[in-house]
Scaffold this motif. Structure first.
Motif, mmCIF file in Angstrom:
data_model
loop_
_atom_site.group_PDB
_atom_site.id
_atom_site.type_symbol
_atom_site.label_atom_id
_atom_site.label_comp_id
_atom_site.label_asym_id
_atom_site.label_seq_id
_atom_site.Cartn_x
_atom_site.Cartn_y
_atom_site.Cartn_z
ATOM 1 N N PHE A 296 0.877 -1.166 0.000
ATOM 2 C CA PHE A 296 0.000 0.000 0.000
ATOM 3 C C PHE A 296 0.919 1.223 0.000
ATOM 4 O O PHE A 296 1.490 1.577 1.035
ATOM 5 N N ILE A 297 1.091 1.824 -1.187
ATOM 6 C CA ILE A 297 2.031 2.939 -1.341
ATOM 7 C C ILE A 297 1.273 4.265 -1.307
ATOM 8 O O ILE A 297 0.226 4.417 -1.943
ATOM 9 N N ILE A 298 1.824 5.216 -0.570
ATOM 10 C CA ILE A 298 1.314 6.593 -0.589
ATOM 11 C C ILE A 298 2.507 7.474 -0.957
ATOM 12 O O ILE A 298 3.575 7.355 -0.338
ATOM 13 N N CYS A 299 2.348 8.336 -1.977
ATOM 14 C CA CYS A 299 3.489 9.161 -2.382
ATOM 15 C C CYS A 299 3.019 10.532 -2.829
ATOM 16 O O CYS A 299 1.836 10.739 -3.106
ATOM 17 N N SER A 323 -1.325 1.329 10.854
ATOM 18 C CA SER A 323 -1.699 0.680 9.586
ATOM 19 C C SER A 323 -0.533 0.716 8.601
ATOM 20 O O SER A 323 -0.057 1.781 8.208
ATOM 21 N N LYS A 324 -0.116 -0.482 8.199
ATOM 22 C CA LYS A 324 1.106 -0.627 7.410
ATOM 23 C C LYS A 324 0.950 -0.065 5.988
ATOM 24 O O LYS A 324 -0.048 -0.323 5.315
ATOM 25 N N HIS A 325 1.939 0.684 5.583
ATOM 26 C CA HIS A 325 1.954 1.238 4.232
ATOM 27 C C HIS A 325 3.378 1.684 3.928
ATOM 28 O O HIS A 325 4.233 1.698 4.814
ATOM 29 N N ILE A 326 3.610 2.069 2.666
ATOM 30 C CA ILE A 326 4.915 2.618 2.262
ATOM 31 C C ILE A 326 4.701 4.087 1.938
ATOM 32 O O ILE A 326 3.790 4.427 1.170
ATOM 33 N N TRP A 327 5.497 4.949 2.516
ATOM 34 C CA TRP A 327 5.403 6.391 2.209
ATOM 35 C C TRP A 327 6.712 6.855 1.584
ATOM 36 O O TRP A 327 7.795 6.519 2.073
ATOM 37 N N TYR A 328 6.600 7.581 0.478
ATOM 38 C CA TYR A 328 7.814 8.218 -0.044
ATOM 39 C C TYR A 328 7.463 9.513 -0.758
ATOM 40 O O TYR A 328 6.321 9.728 -1.167
ATOM 41 N N GLU A 329 8.472 10.358 -0.880
ATOM 42 C CA GLU A 329 8.305 11.632 -1.574
ATOM 43 C C GLU A 329 9.098 11.626 -2.878
ATOM 44 O O GLU A 329 10.140 10.967 -2.974
ATOM 45 N N ILE A 330 8.586 12.368 -3.855
ATOM 46 C CA ILE A 330 9.218 12.416 -5.170
ATOM 47 C C ILE A 330 9.917 13.772 -5.285
ATOM 48 O O ILE A 330 9.252 14.804 -5.463
ATOM 49 N N PRO A 331 11.242 13.796 -5.143
ATOM 50 C CA PRO A 331 11.952 15.072 -5.106
ATOM 51 C C PRO A 331 11.673 15.920 -6.347
ATOM 52 O O PRO A 331 11.769 15.438 -7.468
ATOM 53 N N GLY A 332 11.273 17.153 -6.126
ATOM 54 C CA GLY A 332 11.082 18.108 -7.220
ATOM 55 C C GLY A 332 9.751 18.004 -7.942
ATOM 56 O O GLY A 332 9.409 18.888 -8.726
ATOM 57 N N ALA A 333 8.988 16.948 -7.691
ATOM 58 C CA ALA A 333 7.728 16.790 -8.451
ATOM 59 C C ALA A 333 6.646 17.712 -7.903
ATOM 60 O O ALA A 333 6.516 17.898 -6.696
ATOM 61 N N ASP A 334 5.880 18.268 -8.822
ATOM 62 C CA ASP A 334 4.711 19.096 -8.488
ATOM 63 C C ASP A 334 3.479 18.166 -8.526
ATOM 64 O O ASP A 334 3.613 16.943 -8.445
ATOM 65 N N HIS A 335 2.295 18.757 -8.682
ATOM 66 C CA HIS A 335 1.065 17.979 -8.819
ATOM 67 C C HIS A 335 1.010 17.556 -10.286
ATOM 68 O O HIS A 335 0.183 18.047 -11.057
ATOM 69 N N ASP A 336 1.887 16.659 -10.676
ATOM 70 C CA ASP A 336 2.135 16.503 -12.106
ATOM 71 C C ASP A 336 2.438 15.055 -12.508
ATOM 72 O O ASP A 336 2.415 14.139 -11.690
ATOM 73 N N ASN A 337 2.764 14.945 -13.791
ATOM 74 C CA ASN A 337 3.009 13.611 -14.336
ATOM 75 C C ASN A 337 4.264 12.946 -13.797
ATOM 76 O O ASN A 337 4.388 11.727 -13.876
ATOM 77 N N ASN A 338 5.203 13.734 -13.276
ATOM 78 C CA ASN A 338 6.377 13.103 -12.661
ATOM 79 C C ASN A 338 5.948 12.290 -11.449
ATOM 80 O O ASN A 338 6.509 11.226 -11.165
#
Ligand code: FER
Length: 358
Positions: A296-299, A323-338
């Motif tokens: 269960f990924i949240i990013c 509640s188990k999940h995976i959290w990560y951030e996408i460096p530099g990404a906006d609310h976008d396709n990246n």
């Protein structure tokens, strides 16, 4: 591509100009613009809610993300199949390859008992789709103001390429991707907007998905059933519903990814509106005896100009509630396709790892 970004910024500014939300989050410091230039019209701004007339306006920046240059932020590092998150989709997986035949989107309809009407979906079928084979299915949910065409009409999200390249490399099995219309209303005149009433159909989508769309897909297409072969992902409003649906029906989906999830699952006020919330912060968890997704990924992008740090807050609540999940951030990404490309890639990477280990 810059024009879309500019129009989203202007749209956000018009909302900010209402000045009706004292508690805001992640607001950008933008100069005020002439209303006439705005890409959408703020019709009313009362009691902490804003209605927006979206008729005929381009709201695709909400529905499927701010558009970015192809390959911008793609990673060139060599891909290794392991249990790590790759912050950016490797360029080799989002680039069109000459030797790969990609799946094609087509459109279908089903009768929804939930909405008492026929409803549409786009569906990505593998190029050599055959009734003699059975395929896993990913349900992919669009953002606010979107519909079943939001992803299929946007070539920059690289959905076909990521699925096709990973399948071509034998990492994943050919996968069917279903893109529904997530606005599950029985009133054809009801329209999405930034107020609680206009958002009810999004929270109602769980009923349409489980009781109408999934049975339709499972009877009309040659699909593998069961949670191991059924995946759920969504962007923004679709990310919010992905989390909500996963918490309500965790036994249905083996692999889940909520990308840049919008606020409103729990009560809050952001720069768009005051959200009543569908559950309390204490309820933001899997039930104790629930069969949970394998992954269960949240990013979210670190520069998300629309949902800010709300995805991180969901992560923190889930963590607090055990509640188990995976959290990560996408460096530099906006609310976008990246963000979309990264989330989809990592969802498939987790599925690939399961395949490699089986
Ligand atoms: C909100 C902020 C963002 C909200 C929805 C969104 C309904 C959705 C954005 C998107 O789907 O792109 O407060 O409230």
């Amino acid at each position: 591509m810059k024009s879309k970004r500019v129009s989203l910024i202007i749209a956000l500014m018009s909302v900010a100009m209402c000045g009706c939300n004292p508690k805001t989050q992640g607001e950008s410091s933008m100069a005020l613009a002439n209303d006439k230039e705005n890409n959408m019209t703020v019709e009313s701004c009362k009691e902490n809610s804003i209605s927006i007339d979206n008729s005929g306006k381009d709201m695709s920046s909400f529905a499927s993300g701010i558009k970015t240059d192809d390959n911008e932020k793609a990673s060139d590092t060599e891909f290794v199949l392991n249990d790590e998150i790759d912050e950016h989709c490797p360029s080799s997986y989002e680039t069109t390859r000459k030797d790969v035949t990609y799946g094609n989107f087509t459109h279908g309809t089903y009768y929804s008992k939930t909405c008492k009407m026929d409803r549409g979906y786009s569906i990505l079928l593998p190029s050599d789709y055959s009734k003699d084979k059975k395929y896993p299915v990913l349900y992919l949910l669009h953002g606010i103001f979107g519909d079943e065409y939001s992803f299929s009409n946007d070539k920059s999200n690289k959905i076909r390429e990521i699925e096709g390249n990973m399948a071509a490399d034998g990492l994943i099995d050919d996968t069917i991707i279903v893109c529904p219309n997530m606005y599950a209303t029985s009133d054809p005149n009801q329209k999405p907007g930034f107020d609680n009433k206009s958002c009810i159909p999004y929270d109602n989508f769980i009923n349409d998905l489980v009781n109408d769309l999934m049975p339709h897909i499972e009877s009309e297409y040659s699909v593998l059933t069961g949670r191991e072969n059924t995946y759920l992902a969504g962007f923004s409003m679709g990310g919010r519903e992905t989390i909500y649906i996963t918490l309500q029906r965790p036994e249905l989906f083996g692999y889940v990814c909520a990308i840049s999830a919008a606020p409103g699952i729990v009560p809050t006020t952001d720069k768009f509106m005051t959200h009543k919330g569908t559950i309390t912060e204490d309820e933001m968890k899997f039930k104790d005896d629930a069969i949970k997704p394998d992954k269960f990924i949240i990013c979210c992008g670190t520069k998300d100009s629309v949902v800010g740090t709300y995805p991180k807050q969901y992560h923190e609540l889930l963590e607090k509630n055990g509640s188990k999940h995976i959290w990560y951030e996408i460096p530099g990404a906006d609310h976008d396709n990246n963000a979309i490309k990264s989330g989809l890639f990592n969802l498939f990477k987790k599925i690939a790892l399961k395949k490699a280990n089986s």
